[in-house]
Design an enzyme around this catalytic site. Sequence first.
Site, mmCIF file in Angstrom:
data_model
loop_
_atom_site.group_PDB
_atom_site.id
_atom_site.type_symbol
_atom_site.label_atom_id
_atom_site.label_comp_id
_atom_site.label_asym_id
_atom_site.label_seq_id
_atom_site.Cartn_x
_atom_site.Cartn_y
_atom_site.Cartn_z
ATOM 1 N N GLN A 88 -3.867 3.617 1.435
ATOM 2 C CA GLN A 88 -4.206 3.628 2.858
ATOM 3 C C GLN A 88 -4.343 5.082 3.292
ATOM 4 O O GLN A 88 -3.447 5.889 3.049
ATOM 5 C CB GLN A 88 -3.089 2.944 3.659
ATOM 6 N N HIS A 118 0.825 -1.216 0.000
ATOM 7 C CA HIS A 118 0.000 0.000 0.000
ATOM 8 C C HIS A 118 0.851 1.254 0.000
ATOM 9 O O HIS A 118 2.041 1.208 0.309
ATOM 10 C CB HIS A 118 -0.983 0.011 1.180
ATOM 11 N N GLU A 147 -7.553 4.121 10.213
ATOM 12 C CA GLU A 147 -7.099 3.904 8.849
ATOM 13 C C GLU A 147 -8.182 3.284 7.986
ATOM 14 O O GLU A 147 -9.066 2.580 8.470
ATOM 15 C CB GLU A 147 -5.822 3.045 8.814
ATOM 16 N N HIS A 186 3.893 7.078 3.926
ATOM 17 C CA HIS A 186 4.844 5.970 3.740
ATOM 18 C C HIS A 186 4.433 5.082 2.574
ATOM 19 O O HIS A 186 3.295 5.141 2.098
ATOM 20 C CB HIS A 186 4.999 5.143 5.019
ATOM 21 N N GLU A 222 7.471 0.935 5.015
ATOM 22 C CA GLU A 222 6.896 -0.076 5.904
ATOM 23 C C GLU A 222 7.068 -1.434 5.237
ATOM 24 O O GLU A 222 6.852 -1.563 4.029
ATOM 25 C CB GLU A 222 5.398 0.211 6.106
HETATM 26 CO CO CO Z 1 0.866 1.359 6.308
#
Ligand code: CO
Length: 135
Positions: free
Chosen positions: A55, A8, A44, A79, A129
């Site tokens: 996301q 994502h 989220e 991220h 991530e």
């Molecule tokens: Co994430």
Amino acid sequence: MLPYNIDHVAIAVHNIDAALADLHEQYGAEPVSRETVESQGVEEAMIAIGGSSLQLLQPLTAESPVGRFLSKRGEGLHHVAFAVPDIDAALEHLAGTGTRLVDRAPRIGGGGHRIAFVHPSAFGGTLVELVEGAT
Ligand code: CO
């Protein structure tokens, strides 16, 4: 160790409802999941796009990491998440290359997946991530 997918791309927003409404109006997109992740101080939403997801992150408090990010930099890319088959092996590999890690050991993220963050100073000023086996 090679990531096998972009799991994502995460965007920090002030208001997740407003952002979801924009996505719906502009792209017809609907969230496939939505949850509060207390450990990360966020609400989220995941929106599936092809084999990856977008996301949206809304901070639960101004003092949370995403809250501080928003007050410093405003809304935007937070991220990029790479799917890896074995997160322990990935972290060991990165540590072996001297890569600066935020998390030396995995923690549990949204959807119950094992995740870990790599420091933005390590690559392109972008927080990375790692997500184990998600997509
Ligand atoms: Co994430």
